[in-house]
Scaffold this motif. Structure first.
Motif, PDB file in Angstrom:
ATOM      1  N   GLY A  47       0.782  -1.226   0.000  1.00  0.00           N
ATOM      2  CA  GLY A  47       0.000   0.000   0.000  1.00  0.00           C
ATOM      3  C   GLY A  47       0.814   1.276   0.000  1.00  0.00           C
ATOM      4  N   LEU A  48       2.130   1.135  -0.058  1.00  0.00           N
ATOM      5  CA  LEU A  48       2.993   2.314  -0.058  1.00  0.00           C
ATOM      6  C   LEU A  48       3.161   2.845  -1.477  1.00  0.00           C
ATOM      7  N   PRO A  49       3.402   4.162  -1.625  1.00  0.00           N
ATOM      8  CA  PRO A  49       3.657   4.705  -2.960  1.00  0.00           C
ATOM      9  C   PRO A  49       4.936   4.111  -3.548  1.00  0.00           C
ATOM     10  N   MET A  50       4.983   4.068  -4.861  1.00  0.00           N
ATOM     11  CA  MET A  50       6.153   3.542  -5.552  1.00  0.00           C
ATOM     12  C   MET A  50       6.516   4.526  -6.656  1.00  0.00           C
ATOM     13  N   SER A  51       7.782   4.851  -6.772  1.00  0.00           N
ATOM     14  CA  SER A  51       8.186   5.796  -7.809  1.00  0.00           C
ATOM     15  C   SER A  51       7.888   5.194  -9.178  1.00  0.00           C
ATOM     16  N   SER A  90      -9.184   5.201 -14.504  1.00  0.00           N
ATOM     17  CA  SER A  90     -10.152   4.252 -13.949  1.00  0.00           C
ATOM     18  C   SER A  90     -10.319   4.412 -12.442  1.00  0.00           C
ATOM     19  N   GLY A  91      -9.476   5.222 -11.825  1.00  0.00           N
ATOM     20  CA  GLY A  91      -9.574   5.444 -10.382  1.00  0.00           C
ATOM     21  C   GLY A  91      -8.873   4.398  -9.546  1.00  0.00           C
ATOM     22  N   TYR A  92      -7.988   3.591 -10.165  1.00  0.00           N
ATOM     23  CA  TYR A  92      -7.285   2.548  -9.436  1.00  0.00           C
ATOM     24  C   TYR A  92      -6.033   3.068  -8.741  1.00  0.00           C
ATOM     25  N   ILE A  93      -5.433   4.124  -9.285  1.00  0.00           N
ATOM     26  CA  ILE A  93      -4.209   4.671  -8.695  1.00  0.00           C
ATOM     27  C   ILE A  93      -4.291   6.192  -8.654  1.00  0.00           C
ATOM     28  N   ALA A  98       3.294   6.531  -7.717  1.00  0.00           N
ATOM     29  CA  ALA A  98       1.944   5.987  -7.871  1.00  0.00           C
ATOM     30  C   ALA A  98       1.571   5.255  -6.595  1.00  0.00           C
ATOM     31  N   GLN A  99       0.295   5.331  -6.263  1.00  0.00           N
ATOM     32  CA  GLN A  99      -0.213   4.637  -5.081  1.00  0.00           C
ATOM     33  C   GLN A  99      -1.604   4.114  -5.395  1.00  0.00           C
ATOM     34  N   LEU A 100      -1.910   2.922  -4.891  1.00  0.00           N
ATOM     35  CA  LEU A 100      -3.242   2.361  -5.084  1.00  0.00           C
ATOM     36  C   LEU A 100      -4.279   3.182  -4.341  1.00  0.00           C
ATOM     37  N   THR A 101      -5.437   3.342  -4.948  1.00  0.00           N
ATOM     38  CA  THR A 101      -6.582   3.889  -4.228  1.00  0.00           C
ATOM     39  C   THR A 101      -7.243   2.717  -3.500  1.00  0.00           C
ATOM     40  N   GLU A 102      -8.211   2.988  -2.683  1.00  0.00           N
ATOM     41  CA  GLU A 102      -8.931   1.914  -2.007  1.00  0.00           C
ATOM     42  C   GLU A 102      -9.597   1.007  -3.045  1.00  0.00           C
ATOM     43  N   ILE A 128      -0.375   3.361 -17.033  1.00  0.00           N
ATOM     44  CA  ILE A 128      -0.543   4.308 -15.928  1.00  0.00           C
ATOM     45  C   ILE A 128      -1.730   5.228 -16.201  1.00  0.00           C
ATOM     46  N   LYS A 129      -1.842   5.677 -17.429  1.00  0.00           N
ATOM     47  CA  LYS A 129      -2.963   6.555 -17.805  1.00  0.00           C
ATOM     48  C   LYS A 129      -4.298   5.834 -17.602  1.00  0.00           C
ATOM     49  N   ARG A 130      -4.401   4.591 -18.047  1.00  0.00           N
ATOM     50  CA  ARG A 130      -5.657   3.838 -17.895  1.00  0.00           C
ATOM     51  C   ARG A 130      -5.966   3.594 -16.415  1.00  0.00           C
TER      52      ARG A 130
END
Length: 104
Positions: free
Chosen positions: A45-49, A74-77, A88-92, A68-70
């Protein structure tokens, strides 16, 4: 002693069934938007460069940028940081979707 053998055989059968089930679970194909999602999910769940994420994905720049754009649209990241050092980090929602790919 007969009881012990039956118990051992039952344990063996259960283990073989578990192993077959894991073998049948479809792995995440490398080089896809979903593989990027899986990499982020594996990062606790941590951000990743983005540079580390691209390297881990094995994707070329164009494929990675499209993925990354998709994922973002889509609200995934979510993306944060300056353009040269974005993370980048995952959303819930993204974490929920990524969890569907894990074997049960």
């Amino acid at each position: 002693m007969g009881q012990s053998n039956a118990s051992s055989f039952t344990t063996y059968l259960r283990e073989m069934q578990r192993w077959e089930k894991q073998k049948q679970a479809a792995p995440v194909a490398p080089g896809t938007a979903f593989s990027v999602l899986a990499l982020l999910a594996g990062n606790s769940g941590l951000p990743m460069s983005l540079s580390d994420l691209q390297a881990a994905s094995g994707m070329n720049f164009t494929e990675f940028a499209e993925a990354i754009k998709r994922l973002q649209e889509s609200g995934y990241i979510t993306l944060s940081g300056l353009p040269a050092s974005e993370s980048a980090q995952l959303t819930e929602f993204g974490a929920d979707v990524a969890s569907l790919a894990r074997p049960a």
